[in-house]
Design an enzyme around this catalytic site. Structure first.
Site, PDB file in Angstrom:
ATOM      1  N   PRO A   9       0.798  -1.231   0.000  1.00  0.00           N
ATOM      2  CA  PRO A   9       0.000   0.000   0.000  1.00  0.00           C
ATOM      3  C   PRO A   9       0.831   1.283   0.000  1.00  0.00           C
ATOM      4  O   PRO A   9       1.834   1.385   0.701  1.00  0.00           O
ATOM      5  CB  PRO A   9      -0.835  -0.104   1.280  1.00  0.00           C
ATOM      6  CG  PRO A   9      -0.189  -1.157   2.102  1.00  0.00           C
ATOM      7  CD  PRO A   9       0.485  -2.093   1.145  1.00  0.00           C
ATOM      8  N   ASN A  10       0.369   2.226  -0.804  1.00  0.00           N
ATOM      9  CA  ASN A  10       0.911   3.589  -0.905  1.00  0.00           C
ATOM     10  C   ASN A  10       2.239   3.693  -1.647  1.00  0.00           C
ATOM     11  O   ASN A  10       2.751   4.795  -1.837  1.00  0.00           O
ATOM     12  CB  ASN A  10       1.037   4.251   0.487  1.00  0.00           C
ATOM     13  CG  ASN A  10      -0.289   4.279   1.213  1.00  0.00           C
ATOM     14  OD1 ASN A  10      -1.254   4.807   0.679  1.00  0.00           O
ATOM     15  ND2 ASN A  10      -0.364   3.695   2.403  1.00  0.00           N
ATOM     16  N   ARG A  17       4.317  11.195  -1.929  1.00  0.00           N
ATOM     17  CA  ARG A  17       4.192  10.824  -0.537  1.00  0.00           C
ATOM     18  C   ARG A  17       5.459  11.143   0.261  1.00  0.00           C
ATOM     19  O   ARG A  17       6.533  10.596  -0.037  1.00  0.00           O
ATOM     20  CB  ARG A  17       3.961   9.316  -0.554  1.00  0.00           C
ATOM     21  CG  ARG A  17       4.048   8.644   0.736  1.00  0.00           C
ATOM     22  CD  ARG A  17       4.074   7.145   0.545  1.00  0.00           C
ATOM     23  NE  ARG A  17       3.815   6.543   1.837  1.00  0.00           N
ATOM     24  CZ  ARG A  17       4.157   5.334   2.175  1.00  0.00           C
ATOM     25  NH1 ARG A  17       4.746   4.556   1.302  1.00  0.00           N
ATOM     26  NH2 ARG A  17       3.892   4.888   3.373  1.00  0.00           N
ATOM     27  N   TYR A  22      10.690   9.252   1.625  1.00  0.00           N
ATOM     28  CA  TYR A  22      10.700   8.252   0.549  1.00  0.00           C
ATOM     29  C   TYR A  22      11.368   8.733  -0.748  1.00  0.00           C
ATOM     30  O   TYR A  22      11.489   7.945  -1.689  1.00  0.00           O
ATOM     31  CB  TYR A  22       9.274   7.762   0.273  1.00  0.00           C
ATOM     32  CG  TYR A  22       8.657   7.084   1.482  1.00  0.00           C
ATOM     33  CD1 TYR A  22       9.142   5.867   1.941  1.00  0.00           C
ATOM     34  CD2 TYR A  22       7.621   7.683   2.195  1.00  0.00           C
ATOM     35  CE1 TYR A  22       8.612   5.252   3.060  1.00  0.00           C
ATOM     36  CE2 TYR A  22       7.069   7.080   3.314  1.00  0.00           C
ATOM     37  CZ  TYR A  22       7.573   5.859   3.748  1.00  0.00           C
ATOM     38  OH  TYR A  22       7.046   5.248   4.842  1.00  0.00           O
ATOM     39  N   ASN A  74       8.276  -5.269  -1.176  1.00  0.00           N
ATOM     40  CA  ASN A  74       8.159  -4.189  -0.197  1.00  0.00           C
ATOM     41  C   ASN A  74       6.705  -4.212   0.271  1.00  0.00           C
ATOM     42  O   ASN A  74       5.831  -3.627  -0.387  1.00  0.00           O
ATOM     43  CB  ASN A  74       8.513  -2.834  -0.818  1.00  0.00           C
ATOM     44  CG  ASN A  74       8.446  -1.723   0.231  1.00  0.00           C
ATOM     45  OD1 ASN A  74       7.941  -1.927   1.331  1.00  0.00           O
ATOM     46  ND2 ASN A  74       8.949  -0.551  -0.118  1.00  0.00           N
ATOM     47  N   ALA A  77       3.239  -0.969   4.781  1.00  0.00           N
ATOM     48  CA  ALA A  77       2.709  -1.067   6.148  1.00  0.00           C
ATOM     49  C   ALA A  77       2.352  -2.505   6.538  1.00  0.00           C
ATOM     50  O   ALA A  77       2.361  -2.845   7.733  1.00  0.00           O
ATOM     51  CB  ALA A  77       1.497  -0.159   6.301  1.00  0.00           C
ATOM     52  N   HIS A  80       4.494  -4.709   8.958  1.00  0.00           N
ATOM     53  CA  HIS A  80       4.407  -4.622  10.411  1.00  0.00           C
ATOM     54  C   HIS A  80       3.157  -5.291  10.984  1.00  0.00           C
ATOM     55  O   HIS A  80       2.948  -5.281  12.198  1.00  0.00           O
ATOM     56  CB  HIS A  80       4.451  -3.145  10.827  1.00  0.00           C
ATOM     57  CG  HIS A  80       5.458  -2.340  10.062  1.00  0.00           C
ATOM     58  ND1 HIS A  80       6.807  -2.667  10.037  1.00  0.00           N
ATOM     59  CD2 HIS A  80       5.332  -1.254   9.249  1.00  0.00           C
ATOM     60  CE1 HIS A  80       7.442  -1.797   9.253  1.00  0.00           C
ATOM     61  NE2 HIS A  80       6.566  -0.943   8.770  1.00  0.00           N
ATOM     62  N   GLU A  98      13.237  -8.858   1.240  1.00  0.00           N
ATOM     63  CA  GLU A  98      12.410  -7.766   1.763  1.00  0.00           C
ATOM     64  C   GLU A  98      13.128  -6.435   1.492  1.00  0.00           C
ATOM     65  O   GLU A  98      14.314  -6.319   1.783  1.00  0.00           O
ATOM     66  CB  GLU A  98      12.256  -7.973   3.278  1.00  0.00           C
ATOM     67  CG  GLU A  98      11.564  -6.868   4.024  1.00  0.00           C
ATOM     68  CD  GLU A  98      11.686  -7.028   5.557  1.00  0.00           C
ATOM     69  OE1 GLU A  98      12.536  -7.828   6.027  1.00  0.00           O
ATOM     70  OE2 GLU A  98      10.928  -6.347   6.258  1.00  0.00           O
ATOM     71  N   HIS A 100      12.863  -2.087   1.922  1.00  0.00           N
ATOM     72  CA  HIS A 100      12.224  -0.854   2.399  1.00  0.00           C
ATOM     73  C   HIS A 100      13.016   0.324   1.857  1.00  0.00           C
ATOM     74  O   HIS A 100      14.252   0.345   1.964  1.00  0.00           O
ATOM     75  CB  HIS A 100      12.164  -0.796   3.923  1.00  0.00           C
ATOM     76  CG  HIS A 100      11.367  -1.927   4.476  1.00  0.00           C
ATOM     77  ND1 HIS A 100      10.000  -1.978   4.356  1.00  0.00           N
ATOM     78  CD2 HIS A 100      11.751  -3.086   5.059  1.00  0.00           C
ATOM     79  CE1 HIS A 100       9.571  -3.114   4.876  1.00  0.00           C
ATOM     80  NE2 HIS A 100      10.619  -3.812   5.297  1.00  0.00           N
ATOM     81  N   SER A 102      12.882   3.438   2.931  1.00  0.00           N
ATOM     82  CA  SER A 102      13.396   4.218   4.065  1.00  0.00           C
ATOM     83  C   SER A 102      14.199   3.315   5.001  1.00  0.00           C
ATOM     84  O   SER A 102      14.136   2.081   4.909  1.00  0.00           O
ATOM     85  CB  SER A 102      12.234   4.866   4.827  1.00  0.00           C
ATOM     86  OG  SER A 102      11.447   3.873   5.453  1.00  0.00           O
ATOM     87  N   ARG A 107      13.277   4.478  12.454  1.00  0.00           N
ATOM     88  CA  ARG A 107      11.982   5.164  12.518  1.00  0.00           C
ATOM     89  C   ARG A 107      11.167   4.710  13.752  1.00  0.00           C
ATOM     90  O   ARG A 107      11.753   4.250  14.721  1.00  0.00           O
ATOM     91  CB  ARG A 107      11.242   4.973  11.189  1.00  0.00           C
ATOM     92  CG  ARG A 107      12.029   5.568  10.007  1.00  0.00           C
ATOM     93  CD  ARG A 107      11.300   5.433   8.701  1.00  0.00           C
ATOM     94  NE  ARG A 107      10.047   6.180   8.712  1.00  0.00           N
ATOM     95  CZ  ARG A 107       9.058   5.990   7.838  1.00  0.00           C
ATOM     96  NH1 ARG A 107       9.194   5.069   6.881  1.00  0.00           N
ATOM     97  NH2 ARG A 107       7.958   6.702   7.918  1.00  0.00           N
ATOM     98  N   ARG A 111       7.436   0.385  13.516  1.00  0.00           N
ATOM     99  CA  ARG A 111       8.054  -0.101  12.274  1.00  0.00           C
ATOM    100  C   ARG A 111       9.202  -1.080  12.537  1.00  0.00           C
ATOM    101  O   ARG A 111       9.861  -1.551  11.615  1.00  0.00           O
ATOM    102  CB  ARG A 111       8.576   1.084  11.433  1.00  0.00           C
ATOM    103  CG  ARG A 111       7.476   1.959  10.911  1.00  0.00           C
ATOM    104  CD  ARG A 111       8.003   3.043   9.986  1.00  0.00           C
ATOM    105  NE  ARG A 111       7.131   4.193  10.041  1.00  0.00           N
ATOM    106  CZ  ARG A 111       6.023   4.333   9.305  1.00  0.00           C
ATOM    107  NH1 ARG A 111       5.662   3.419   8.454  1.00  0.00           N
ATOM    108  NH2 ARG A 111       5.265   5.406   9.438  1.00  0.00           N
TER     109      ARG A 111
HETATM  110  C1  DQA Z   1       8.205   1.221   3.823  1.00  0.00           C
HETATM  111  C2  DQA Z   1       8.304   1.415   5.325  1.00  0.00           C
HETATM  112  C3  DQA Z   1       6.984   1.085   5.998  1.00  0.00           C
HETATM  113  O1  DQA Z   1       7.094   1.263   7.396  1.00  0.00           O
HETATM  114  C4  DQA Z   1       5.899   1.999   5.475  1.00  0.00           C
HETATM  115  O2  DQA Z   1       4.654   1.652   6.051  1.00  0.00           O
HETATM  116  C5  DQA Z   1       5.828   2.050   4.006  1.00  0.00           C
HETATM  117  C6  DQA Z   1       7.058   2.020   3.222  1.00  0.00           C
HETATM  118  C7  DQA Z   1       9.484   1.658   3.074  1.00  0.00           C
HETATM  119  O3  DQA Z   1       9.604   1.307   1.922  1.00  0.00           O
HETATM  120  O4  DQA Z   1      10.316   2.364   3.636  1.00  0.00           O
HETATM  121  O5  DQA Z   1       4.757   2.216   3.425  1.00  0.00           O
HETATM  122  O6  DQA Z   1       8.011  -0.148   3.553  1.00  0.00           O
END
Ligand code: DQA
Length: 142
Positions: A9-10, A17, A22, A74, A77, A80, A98, A100, A102, A107, A111
């Site tokens: 998501p996102n 965003r 990011y 990736n 959210a 977690h 995996e 990420h 960020s 953080r 997370r």
């Molecule tokens: C993320 C880190 C996650 O905590 C966050 O919810 C994201 C992006 C990252 O790519 O840094 O949506 O996975």
């Protein structure tokens, strides 16, 4: 190699965003970069994104049916929260990395938990969209 990149998501909102966290590069930039690298290396790559947990589970199962040899995920959210994604990766047994964008370890406390990590061969964090290429390289070297 037959490879799949999955985004949760996102991640489609990259560039818009929270650019301070990011980065300014868009989701399209991520796709272009990964496809360019895959082309250079002769990989057969598919890239998918969904805001829905079940879609990600379905695509992990499909990857197994399609003979995918490596997954870069990736889960955003869902990293977690999702035992369903952990179970899916365990069920198919496909080497999975995996990613990420960020540096999640620096953080918020919430997370710091990653359910999927237990089923992954490696984790890449804090490298921006370059992290996806790092993840493919890890799968290549395996
Ligand atoms: C993320 C880190 C996650 O905590 C966050 O919810 C994201 C992006 C990252 O790519 O840094 O949506 O996975």
């Amino acid at each position: 190699m037959k490879l799949l990149i999955l985004n949760g998501p996102n991640i489609n909102m990259l560039g818009i965003r929270e650019p301070g966290i990011y980065g300014k590069e868009s989701y399209r930039d991520l796709e272009d970069k990964a496809f360019a690298y895959a082309r250079e290396r002769g990989h057969d790559l598919r890239i998918l994104q969904s805001n829905h947990e079940g879609d990600l589970v379905d695509w992990i199962q499909e990857a197994w049916r399609d003979g995918v040899e490596g997954i870069v995920i990736n889960p955003a959210a869902y990293t977690h929260t999702s035992i369903a994604l952990l179970d899916a990766v365990k069920a198919v047994g496909i080497p999975t990395v995996e990613v990420h964008i960020s540096k999640v370890e620096e953080r918020e406390d919430f997370r710091q938990v990653s359910y999927i990590r237990k089923a992954c061969i490696a984790t890449v964090t804090g490298r921006g969209i370059e992290g996806y290429i790092d993840a493919i390289k890890i799968l290549e070297e395996r």
